[in-house]
Design a protein around this motif. Structure first.
Motif: not given
Length: 195
Positions: A62-86
């Protein structure tokens, strides 16, 4: 978590609570030094009924990602969110930190994170938002990570009322995963990232 007119003190007595209004009106409370986070339900007669004590937040998808805009220029956060989705985690996102963190306490699993990036600055105030929820989550058996320092939100020195930070709350394993992916290490939770 404020004693008198001073700022948060790690050594002070404290208690925190949060209320959630909806189909059920619920209040959760945690007291520093007393294990568990306690959930009370408002009854039709106006009295509060103690319905649950949470002492463990386990692993769960179960995940609740706040401030998803940060995935555009924080590649590590993008990687984490993609992990949750994958990994097919269930998305829990209301746009509000309190109901999302409350869901982690009630479901006894999951992770909430709100990360910054070069173009998105921290919005959550440590004194009024971050530290109080950390006490609720940590008393419930979970963990928090604050401001990229790889420490609990309860261990951050607060210097101004308006001091802001990024944060993660959840199970120990999910907070460890957050630190390892976003910051590249998680020394206090070494070996605790679930497979």
């Amino acid at each position: 978590m404020v004693r008198g007119c001073g700022y948060l003190s790690k050594d002070s007595d404290s208690h925190e609570g949060l209320g959630v209004y909806g189909p059920r009106t619920v209040y959760c409370i945690a007291i520093k030094g007393c294990p568990g986070t306690h959930e009370f339900l408002l009854q039709e007669d106006g009295k509060w009924l103690h319905v649950k004590e949470t002492e463990e937040i386990g692993e769960g998808k179960l995940f609740a990602p706040g401030n998803l805009r940060a995935t555009f220029d924080n590649p590590n956060y993008e990687k984490l969110v993609n992990y949750y989705i994958g990994e097919q985690y269930t998305l829990r996102y209301t746009g509000g930190m309190v109901p999302d963190v409350f869901q982690i306490i009630v479901k006894e699993k999951g992770v909430f994170c709100n990360v910054t990036s070069p173009s998105t600055k921290a919005k959550l105030r440590i004194l009024f938002e971050v530290a109080p929820l950390a006490l609720l989550v940590e008393n419930a058996g979970g963990a928090s990570s604050c401001d990229g320092r790889l420490v609990s939100a309860l261990d951050i020195d607060i210097n101004t009322y308006d001091q802001r930070a990024e944060v993660c709350y959840g199970s120990v394993g999910e907070v460890a995963r957050f630190e390892e992916v976003v910051y590249g290490k998680s020394p206090r939770f070494a070996g605790k990232v679930p497979a």
